[in-house]
Design an enzyme around this catalytic site. Structure first.
Site, mmCIF file in Angstrom:
data_model
loop_
_atom_site.group_PDB
_atom_site.id
_atom_site.type_symbol
_atom_site.label_atom_id
_atom_site.label_comp_id
_atom_site.label_asym_id
_atom_site.label_seq_id
_atom_site.Cartn_x
_atom_site.Cartn_y
_atom_site.Cartn_z
ATOM 1 N N TYR A 135 0.829 -1.210 0.000
ATOM 2 C CA TYR A 135 0.000 0.000 0.000
ATOM 3 C C TYR A 135 0.864 1.261 0.000
ATOM 4 C CZ TYR A 135 -3.867 3.118 1.327
ATOM 5 O OH TYR A 135 -4.817 4.124 1.360
ATOM 6 N N LYS A 153 1.033 4.038 -3.138
ATOM 7 C CA LYS A 153 0.661 5.434 -2.934
ATOM 8 C C LYS A 153 1.871 6.360 -3.141
ATOM 9 C CE LYS A 153 -3.676 4.837 -2.212
ATOM 10 N NZ LYS A 153 -4.666 5.312 -3.211
#
Length: 251
Positions: free
Chosen positions: A156, A160
């Site tokens: 994650y 991002k």
């Protein structure tokens, strides 16, 4: 003619669903992409006087994302005053320590949804609106996880961070032209994603107690509140001046 055309991904749940309802305004043609269509959104848009098209698509499938991008590009009206793309769809999975990230399909799915789909949609959006006498704004919903490492969120955080850098490159390429780009962190929002985070294996996600405490203490922002603030942010005259931003910087 529509005053604005808005393309929004991940519109069926959480922040995306709240954003869809906030962005469905008179004079807006709203095109949503999600795994499923939302009859309640259709009724809401009709009541608000917004034109709505819902596309059912799995954006974690690169070919599906590419096909959706082509469909949107082919049917965009050419006479709007503003074109907006909001890349909101994303996943926090898989959650595991670095030495436990050994499931290629799960890693690939996250990369496809969080990064590849954004690139495909943005590319076709920019190409389809090139040369129009209109504003173009691209808002990528990022996360503080892309700017601060969190154990258990190797995938994650990496996706991002990639989204942030991609946004910086896009701004560099377009300079002060008519296309503006922002990668925006929305803060900690009370969504299904947060519920999934709280259901994480404590051994895989050491930060779990923090998120449990935020929920127990009522410190999660509501999707409707954050959506209203993001919609206002999209209207700012200085949109794109700061390409890496956080909605919590604004009241």
């Amino acid at each position: 003619m529509p005053q604005s055309v808005v393309v929004l991904t991940g519109a069926s749940r959480g922040l995306g669903a709240a954003l869809a309802r906030e962005l469905a305004q008179p004079g807006v043609r709203l095109i949503t992409l999600a795994r499923r269509q939302d009859p309640e959104l259709a009724a809401h848009a009709a009541a608000r006087g917004a034109a709505l098209e819902q596309m059912a698509v799995d954006l974690s499938d690169p070919q599906g994302a590419a096909d959706a991008a082509e469909r949107i590009a082919a049917q965009l009206p050419r006479d709007a005053g503003r074109y907006v793309l909001v890349n909101n769809a994303g996943t926090v999975s898989p959650v595991a320590p670095v030495d436990g990230l050994d499931h290629p399909a799960a890693i690939t799915q996250a990369l496809n949804l969080n990064v590849v789909a954004v690139m495909l949609l943005t590319s076709r959006f920019l190409a389809a609106t090139r040369g129009l006498a209109a504003e173009r704004r691209v808002l990528n919903i990022s996360s503080g996880a892309g700017r601060n490492p969190t154990s258990g969120w190797g995938v994650y955080c990496a996706t991002k961070a990639a989204l942030d850098m991609y946004t910086r490159v896009a701004k560099q390429e377009h300079g002060e032209g008519d296309a503006r780009f922002v990668s925006l962190a929305p803060g900690v929002v009370d969504t299904d994603m947060q519920a999934a985070i709280r259901a994480s294996d404590p051994g895989a996600f050491p930060a779990l107690p923090r998120f449990q405490d935020l929920h127990a203490g009522g410190k999660l922002s509501s999707p409707a509140d954050v959506a209203a603030r993001i919609a206002a942010y999209l209207e700012r005259d200085d949109f794109g001046a700061t390409e890496i931003d956080d909605i919590r910087n604004y009241n």
